[in-house]
Design an enzyme around this catalytic site. Structure first.
Site, PDB file in Angstrom:
ATOM      1  N   ARG A   1       3.782 135.158  53.179  1.00 17.20           N
ATOM      2  CA  ARG A   1       3.434 134.845  54.432  1.00 17.20           C
ATOM      3  C   ARG A   1       3.984 133.205  54.110  1.00 17.20           C
ATOM      4  NH1 ARG A   1      -3.403 134.495  53.691  1.00 17.20           N
ATOM      5  NH2 ARG A   1      -1.762 134.049  51.137  1.00 17.20           N
TER       6      ARG A   1
ATOM      7  N   CYS B   1      -3.514 131.229  48.073  1.00 18.95           N
ATOM      8  CA  CYS B   1      -2.977 131.756  47.520  1.00 18.95           C
ATOM      9  C   CYS B   1      -3.598 133.123  46.545  1.00 18.95           C
ATOM     10  CB  CYS B   1      -2.584 130.948  45.850  1.00 18.95           C
ATOM     11  SG  CYS B   1      -1.133 131.820  45.299  1.00 18.95           S
TER      12      CYS B   1
ATOM     13  N   ASP C   1       4.273 135.102  47.916  1.00 19.21           N
ATOM     14  CA  ASP C   1       3.439 135.766  49.476  1.00 19.21           C
ATOM     15  C   ASP C   1       4.556 135.804  50.291  1.00 19.21           C
ATOM     16  OD1 ASP C   1       1.752 135.123  51.398  1.00 19.21           O
ATOM     17  OD2 ASP C   1       0.050 135.132  49.922  1.00 19.21           O
TER      18      ASP C   1
ATOM     19  N   HIS D   1       0.972 127.367  47.756  1.00 16.96           N
ATOM     20  CA  HIS D   1       0.176 127.339  48.840  1.00 16.96           C
ATOM     21  C   HIS D   1      -1.601 127.899  48.742  1.00 16.96           C
ATOM     22  CE1 HIS D   1      -0.115 131.671  49.086  1.00 16.96           C
ATOM     23  NE2 HIS D   1       0.457 131.448  48.190  1.00 16.96           N
TER      24      HIS D   1
ATOM     25  N   CYS E   1       5.840 130.775  45.906  1.00 10.08           N
ATOM     26  CA  CYS E   1       5.029 131.235  45.506  1.00 10.08           C
ATOM     27  C   CYS E   1       5.901 132.921  46.365  1.00 10.08           C
ATOM     28  CB  CYS E   1       3.673 131.570  46.444  1.00 10.08           C
ATOM     29  SG  CYS E   1       3.038 133.276  45.677  1.00 10.08           S
TER      30      CYS E   1
HETATM   31 CO    CO Z   1       0.578 133.091  46.568  1.00 10.30          CO
END
Ligand code: CO
Length: 214
Positions: free
Chosen positions: A46, A101, A44, A98, A42
Protein backbone atom coordinates in the site's frame (compact mmCIF):
# COMPACT_ATOMS: atom_id res chain seq x y z
CA UNK A 1 -7.49 -7.21 -7.71
CA UNK A 2 -5.22 -6.95 -10.69
CA UNK A 3 -5.22 -9.96 -13.03
CA UNK A 4 -1.80 -11.49 -13.76
CA UNK A 5 -2.32 -11.17 -17.53
CA UNK A 6 -3.13 -7.50 -17.19
CA UNK A 7 0.32 -6.67 -15.82
CA UNK A 8 2.03 -6.82 -19.23
CA UNK A 9 -0.91 -5.19 -20.96
CA UNK A 10 -0.70 -2.36 -18.45
CA UNK A 11 3.02 -2.08 -19.11
CA UNK A 12 2.39 -1.68 -22.84
CA UNK A 13 -0.12 1.06 -22.14
CA UNK A 14 2.35 2.77 -19.80
CA UNK A 15 5.08 2.67 -22.48
CA UNK A 16 2.66 4.11 -25.05
CA UNK A 17 1.59 6.86 -22.65
CA UNK A 18 5.20 7.88 -21.91
CA UNK A 19 6.09 7.88 -25.62
CA UNK A 20 3.03 9.94 -26.48
CA UNK A 21 4.39 12.70 -24.22
CA UNK A 22 8.04 12.34 -25.27
CA UNK A 23 9.11 10.06 -28.12
CA UNK A 24 12.66 9.98 -26.68
CA UNK A 25 11.53 9.21 -23.13
CA UNK A 26 13.23 5.82 -22.78
CA UNK A 27 16.30 6.91 -24.73
CA UNK A 28 16.81 9.60 -22.10
CA UNK A 29 16.00 7.20 -19.25
CA UNK A 30 18.63 4.74 -20.48
CA UNK A 31 21.37 7.36 -20.28
CA UNK A 32 21.62 7.15 -16.48
CA UNK A 33 20.20 8.20 -13.17
CA UNK A 34 20.87 11.26 -11.01
CA UNK A 35 18.39 10.95 -8.16
CA UNK A 36 18.70 13.43 -5.30
CA UNK A 37 16.82 11.22 -2.88
CA UNK A 38 17.35 7.84 -1.26
CA UNK A 39 14.02 6.57 0.04
CA UNK A 40 14.00 3.70 2.54
CA UNK A 41 10.45 2.52 3.12
CA UNK A 42 8.33 -0.49 4.01
CA UNK A 43 7.74 -3.30 1.51
CA UNK A 44 4.00 -2.99 2.22
CA UNK A 45 2.05 -3.02 -1.07
CA UNK A 46 0.00 0.00 0.00
CA UNK A 47 3.01 2.26 0.40
CA UNK A 48 4.11 2.83 -3.16
CA UNK A 49 7.10 5.18 -2.77
CA UNK A 50 7.26 7.03 -6.11
CA UNK A 51 3.52 7.09 -6.74
CA UNK A 52 2.58 8.67 -3.41
CA UNK A 53 5.20 11.38 -3.97
CA UNK A 54 4.33 11.95 -7.62
CA UNK A 55 7.93 11.17 -8.56
CA UNK A 56 9.03 10.08 -12.02
CA UNK A 57 11.43 7.23 -12.91
CA UNK A 58 14.99 8.42 -12.28
CA UNK A 59 14.10 10.73 -9.39
CA UNK A 60 14.18 8.49 -6.33
CA UNK A 61 16.62 5.73 -5.38
CA UNK A 62 14.47 3.23 -3.49
CA UNK A 63 15.10 0.54 -0.90
CA UNK A 64 12.21 -1.28 0.73
CA UNK A 65 12.03 -3.98 3.36
CA UNK A 66 9.65 -5.07 6.10
CA UNK A 67 9.10 -2.10 8.44
CA UNK A 68 11.77 0.12 6.81
CA UNK A 69 14.68 -1.08 8.92
CA UNK A 70 18.33 -0.07 8.66
CA UNK A 71 20.19 -2.94 10.30
CA UNK A 72 23.93 -2.64 10.70
CA UNK A 73 24.65 -6.22 9.56
CA UNK A 74 22.26 -6.05 6.57
CA UNK A 75 24.57 -6.15 3.57
CA UNK A 76 21.70 -5.13 1.30
CA UNK A 77 20.79 -1.87 3.00
CA UNK A 78 24.46 -1.02 3.62
CA UNK A 79 25.26 -1.44 -0.08
CA UNK A 80 22.25 0.70 -1.03
CA UNK A 81 23.28 3.49 1.35
CA UNK A 82 26.92 3.40 0.27
CA UNK A 83 26.03 3.49 -3.43
CA UNK A 84 23.49 6.26 -2.93
CA UNK A 85 25.85 8.42 -0.87
CA UNK A 86 29.23 7.81 -2.53
CA UNK A 87 28.28 7.37 -6.17
CA UNK A 88 24.87 8.95 -6.68
CA UNK A 89 25.68 11.64 -4.11
CA UNK A 90 22.07 11.93 -2.97
CA UNK A 91 21.23 15.10 -1.07
CA UNK A 92 18.54 13.53 1.11
CA UNK A 93 17.93 10.19 2.78
CA UNK A 94 14.31 9.63 3.74
CA UNK A 95 13.19 6.94 6.16
CA UNK A 96 9.46 6.51 5.57
CA UNK A 97 7.41 4.40 7.95
CA UNK A 98 3.65 4.02 7.75
CA UNK A 99 0.76 3.68 10.16
CA UNK A 100 -0.88 0.23 10.24
CA UNK A 101 2.51 -1.36 9.49
CA UNK A 102 2.15 -5.14 9.80
CA UNK A 103 5.80 -5.56 10.80
CA UNK A 104 5.50 -3.08 13.65
CA UNK A 105 2.22 -4.67 14.74
CA UNK A 106 3.77 -8.14 14.77
CA UNK A 107 6.63 -6.87 16.93
CA UNK A 108 4.10 -5.64 19.50
CA UNK A 109 2.90 -9.20 19.99
CA UNK A 110 5.48 -11.58 21.48
CA UNK A 111 4.85 -14.58 19.22
CA UNK A 112 7.14 -17.09 17.49
CA UNK A 113 7.18 -15.98 13.82
CA UNK A 114 9.91 -18.32 12.54
CA UNK A 115 12.32 -16.69 10.10
CA UNK A 116 10.79 -13.31 10.87
CA UNK A 117 11.90 -13.45 14.52
CA UNK A 118 15.38 -12.05 13.98
CA UNK A 119 14.05 -9.29 11.71
CA UNK A 120 11.33 -8.31 14.16
CA UNK A 121 13.81 -8.30 17.02
CA UNK A 122 15.09 -4.93 15.81
CA UNK A 123 11.57 -3.57 16.24
CA UNK A 124 11.26 -5.17 19.66
CA UNK A 125 14.54 -3.42 20.58
CA UNK A 126 13.00 -0.10 19.49
CA UNK A 127 10.12 -0.85 21.83
CA UNK A 128 12.57 -1.56 24.66
CA UNK A 129 14.52 1.69 24.08
CA UNK A 130 11.27 3.66 24.39
CA UNK A 131 9.48 1.40 26.82
CA UNK A 132 8.72 4.10 29.41
CA UNK A 133 6.97 6.30 26.85
CA UNK A 134 5.17 3.47 25.05
CA UNK A 135 3.95 1.68 28.16
CA UNK A 136 2.54 5.01 29.32
CA UNK A 137 0.13 5.08 26.35
CA UNK A 138 -3.06 3.24 27.34
CA UNK A 139 -4.77 3.04 23.97
CA UNK A 140 -3.31 0.21 21.86
CA UNK A 141 -3.86 2.05 18.55
CA UNK A 142 -2.05 5.14 19.81
CA UNK A 143 0.80 3.01 21.16
CA UNK A 144 1.01 1.27 17.76
CA UNK A 145 1.11 4.63 15.93
CA UNK A 146 3.79 5.94 18.28
CA UNK A 147 5.96 2.83 17.79
CA UNK A 148 5.75 3.42 14.02
CA UNK A 149 7.08 6.96 14.59
CA UNK A 150 9.76 5.93 17.09
CA UNK A 151 10.92 3.21 14.70
CA UNK A 152 11.40 5.87 12.00
CA UNK A 153 13.49 7.92 14.45
CA UNK A 154 15.65 4.93 15.39
CA UNK A 155 16.21 3.99 11.73
CA UNK A 156 17.22 7.60 10.98
CA UNK A 157 19.78 7.28 13.77
CA UNK A 158 20.94 3.97 12.29
CA UNK A 159 21.52 5.75 8.97
CA UNK A 160 23.80 8.34 10.54
CA UNK A 161 25.74 5.63 12.37
CA UNK A 162 26.91 4.37 8.95
CA UNK A 163 30.52 5.31 8.12
CA UNK A 164 29.76 6.30 4.50
CA UNK A 165 27.09 8.73 5.66
CA UNK A 166 29.33 10.30 8.28
CA UNK A 167 32.25 10.64 5.86
CA UNK A 168 30.03 12.41 3.35
CA UNK A 169 28.59 14.62 6.08
CA UNK A 170 32.02 15.80 7.16
CA UNK A 171 33.17 16.33 3.58
CA UNK A 172 30.08 17.95 2.03
CA UNK A 173 27.40 18.54 4.67
CA UNK A 174 25.13 16.06 2.84
CA UNK A 175 23.00 14.01 2.92
CA UNK A 176 20.27 15.37 5.18
CA UNK A 177 18.28 12.65 6.91
CA UNK A 178 14.49 12.91 7.20
CA UNK A 179 11.92 10.88 9.10
CA UNK A 180 8.49 10.57 7.51
CA UNK A 181 5.33 8.57 8.08
CA UNK A 182 2.81 7.70 5.39
CA UNK A 183 -0.70 7.68 6.81
CA UNK A 184 -2.53 4.92 4.93
CA UNK A 185 -5.76 6.10 6.54
CA UNK A 186 -5.67 9.48 4.78
CA UNK A 187 -3.04 9.01 2.04
CA UNK A 188 -1.00 11.85 3.50
CA UNK A 189 2.74 11.99 4.05
CA UNK A 190 3.71 13.35 7.45
CA UNK A 191 7.15 14.83 8.11
CA UNK A 192 8.00 13.99 11.71
CA UNK A 193 10.18 17.11 11.79
CA UNK A 194 13.14 15.32 13.30
CA UNK A 195 16.23 17.46 13.77
CA UNK A 196 18.79 14.81 12.92
CA UNK A 197 21.79 17.04 13.63
CA UNK A 198 20.47 17.58 17.13
CA UNK A 199 19.60 13.89 17.51
CA UNK A 200 23.09 12.89 16.37
CA UNK A 201 24.75 15.48 18.63
CA UNK A 202 23.22 13.69 21.61
CA UNK A 203 24.73 10.31 20.73
CA UNK A 204 27.81 11.56 18.93
CA UNK A 205 30.25 10.65 21.69
CA UNK A 206 29.23 7.01 21.15
CA UNK A 207 28.84 6.76 17.36
CA UNK A 208 31.06 9.43 15.82
CA UNK A 209 33.53 7.71 13.47
CA UNK A 210 35.64 10.76 12.63
CA UNK A 211 39.31 10.09 13.51
CA UNK A 212 40.13 11.77 16.81
CA UNK A 213 43.18 13.62 15.43
CA UNK A 214 41.16 15.53 12.83
CO1 CO B 1 4.91 -1.85 6.91
Amino acid sequence: MINFKELFKNNEEWVAQKLSIDINYFEKLAKGQHPEYLYIGCADSRVTAEELMGAEPGEIFVHRNIANLVITTDNNVNAVVQYAVEFLKVKHIIICGHYECGGVKAAMNPTDMGQLNSWLQTLRDVYRFHRAELDGIDETQKRFDRLVELNVLEQCLNVIKIDHVQRSWYATGFPSVHGWVFDVRTGKLVDLGLDMEKEFAEIRSIYDLKPLNK
